[in-house]
Write a protein that holds these residues in place. Structure first.
Motif, PDB file in Angstrom:
ATOM      1  N   ASN A   1       0.840  -1.191   0.000  1.00  0.00           N
ATOM      2  CA  ASN A   1       0.000   0.000   0.000  1.00  0.00           C
ATOM      3  C   ASN A   1       0.884   1.254   0.000  1.00  0.00           C
ATOM      4  O   ASN A   1       1.725   1.431   0.875  1.00  0.00           O
ATOM      5  CB  ASN A   1      -0.907  -0.010   1.237  1.00  0.00           C
TER       6      ASN A   1
ATOM      7  N   PHE B   1       0.168   4.309   0.723  1.00  0.00           N
ATOM      8  CA  PHE B   1      -0.018   5.133   1.920  1.00  0.00           C
ATOM      9  C   PHE B   1       0.861   4.632   3.064  1.00  0.00           C
ATOM     10  O   PHE B   1       1.406   5.431   3.842  1.00  0.00           O
ATOM     11  CB  PHE B   1      -1.493   5.120   2.348  1.00  0.00           C
ATOM     12  N   GLN B   2       0.991   3.302   3.177  1.00  0.00           N
ATOM     13  CA  GLN B   2       1.825   2.736   4.236  1.00  0.00           C
ATOM     14  C   GLN B   2       3.314   2.981   3.968  1.00  0.00           C
ATOM     15  O   GLN B   2       4.088   3.219   4.892  1.00  0.00           O
ATOM     16  CB  GLN B   2       1.549   1.229   4.355  1.00  0.00           C
TER      17      GLN B   2
ATOM     18  N   GLU C   1       4.500   5.588   2.360  1.00  0.00           N
ATOM     19  CA  GLU C   1       4.709   7.002   2.680  1.00  0.00           C
ATOM     20  C   GLU C   1       4.753   7.206   4.195  1.00  0.00           C
ATOM     21  O   GLU C   1       5.588   7.958   4.714  1.00  0.00           O
ATOM     22  CB  GLU C   1       3.588   7.838   2.072  1.00  0.00           C
ATOM     23  N   LYS C   2       3.863   6.525   4.914  1.00  0.00           N
ATOM     24  CA  LYS C   2       3.833   6.632   6.372  1.00  0.00           C
ATOM     25  C   LYS C   2       5.137   6.149   6.983  1.00  0.00           C
ATOM     26  O   LYS C   2       5.674   6.746   7.926  1.00  0.00           O
ATOM     27  CB  LYS C   2       2.660   5.813   6.912  1.00  0.00           C
TER      28      LYS C   2
ATOM     29  N   ALA D   1       4.241   5.534  -6.745  1.00  0.00           N
ATOM     30  CA  ALA D   1       3.306   6.474  -6.133  1.00  0.00           C
ATOM     31  C   ALA D   1       3.974   7.841  -5.975  1.00  0.00           C
ATOM     32  O   ALA D   1       5.004   7.943  -5.305  1.00  0.00           O
ATOM     33  CB  ALA D   1       2.839   5.961  -4.773  1.00  0.00           C
TER      34      ALA D   1
ATOM     35  N   LYS E   1       3.336  10.440  -4.171  1.00  0.00           N
ATOM     36  CA  LYS E   1       3.461  10.892  -2.785  1.00  0.00           C
ATOM     37  C   LYS E   1       4.617  10.190  -2.068  1.00  0.00           C
ATOM     38  O   LYS E   1       5.256  10.779  -1.199  1.00  0.00           O
ATOM     39  CB  LYS E   1       2.146  10.648  -2.035  1.00  0.00           C
TER      40      LYS E   1
END
Length: 364
Positions: free
Chosen positions: A118, A120-121, A123-124, A150, A152
């Motif tokens: 993922n 988002f993960q 990036e986190k 991605a 981001k």
């Protein structure tokens, strides 16, 4: 006819021998890769066994770090895939982890989040307080996020990677840069800002010192390509003369001498397609070349004489090539260099020296 058949049979045997040798090398490489994957799988498989509810563990992390420290930097994509598939499969099925665990975000395990499926993960994980990379593999995985699919994630890597590199062991950073720079022109998603981030990491003093040590001491591999890509910045301009005289690898010395004698460094920034014949769909890939003038001045004749007596014919060939284009500039000094080349033990260099002598004595 019998002789012809014997020669044909012998030729076929030699070809089959070469093919067998290549097949053996390929099998050996695949065997090593499978062995590394098994070791990584074994280390990952032990993670859930002793991780407590508060997310702390020293034994398993030590096993994981030891295993990843022994992995080569040549097959990072496979390493990331192994981590992504197996570790997070364990997280989904294991009941050992407490659902409200928060301390794990500050744990070395968070580095594995850089391989999460993922975006988002990923990036986190990059924006978490990672601290220094525990080994070269994890720093390489972080660096590869500059080519992440991605946007981001690439943005987060652009922001966080310099501070990670600043705090990481410079030996790890230098290892990753030496493995990455020869191939980063093939990264399709990396942007110019991302390339500048990598070049800014090269400019870190302790990293630059480690890179210089590797360039001087490495005896094989694409080190000349590493030096070429490092030349995008002027960090190594003051070291080119030392590299030209002391580097162990002949191709590295040849590259350094060429840069000093030409007063510039040229590098490949990528490749682009050029049509040869659109009717038949024929095209070819041409390199996109850029160059930069060196910021240091060196005595041209002294450097040329040093290159002409180098122990490697690869370097002496560079001296002969530069000599041909600078006959008028050198005057009488060119004659001594040409005679020296004409007496060289390498037949191709001796022929080049005789050509230069012929050009010098040829009547106008």
């Amino acid at each position: 006819m019998k002789i012809f058949r014997f020669k044909l049979f012998k030729s076929r045997n030699s070809l089959s021998g070469k093919a067998a040798s290549l097949l053996c090398e390929k099998k050996t490489s695949m065997s090593h890769q499978q062995s590394h994957e098994k070791e990584l799988l074994s280390a990952i498989g032990q993670l859930p066994q002793t991780i407590t509810r508060n997310g702390t563990s020293s034994i398993n992390i030590s096993i994981l770090l030891t295993t990843t420290s022994n992995l080569p930097l040549t097959n990072l994509e496979s390493i990331e895939r192994t981590i992504r598939w197996d570790y997070y499969e364990i997280l989904k099925t294991s009941t050992v982890f407490h659902p409200n665990t928060t301390k794990i975000a500050h744990h070395p395990l968070i580095w594995l989040g850089l391989c999460h499926e993922n975006g988002f993960q990923r990036e986190k994980a990059l924006r978490a307080p990672l601290g220094p990379a525990p080994n070269a593999i994890f720093f390489a995985i972080a660096m590869r996020r500059l080519n992440d699919w991605a946007p981001k994630v690439r943005e987060a890597a652009r922001e966080r990677l310099p501070s990670i590199a600043e705090n990481t062991n410079p030996e790890f950073v230098a290892d990753v840069l030496c493995a990455t720079l020869p191939h980063w022109v093939s990264w399709g998603r990396i942007e110019e800002d991302d390339r500048q981030v990598l070049l800014s990491i090269v400019a870190i003093k302790k990293v630059a010192e480690s890179l210089k040590t590797r360039i001087l001491s490495t005896t094989s591999g694409p080190t000349a390509s590493v030096l070429t890509q490092l030349g995008r910045r002027d960090v190594f301009d003051c070291h080119f003369e030392e590299i030209a005289k002391k580097a162990l690898q002949p191709s590295v010395r040849a590259k350094a001498y060429r840069c000093l004698l030409e007063g510039k460094i040229t590098w490949c920034a990528g490749r682009e397609w050029q049509w040869i014949d659109q009717r038949y769909g024929k095209r070819r890939l041409n390199p996109i070349l850029y160059h930069r003038t060196l910021t240091v001045e060196t005595p041209f004749l002294e450097i040329l004489q040093s290159a002409a007596v180098d122990r490697s014919p690869i370097v002496r060939r560079v001296a002969g090539e530069i000599l041909i284009f600078n006959l008028d500039r050198l005057g009488d000094a060119a004659l001594a260099l040409a005679e020296q080349l004409a007496a060289d033990s390498s037949p191709s260099l001796a022929e080049r020296g005789r050509f230069i002598l012929h050009e010098m004595i040829k009547p106008d």
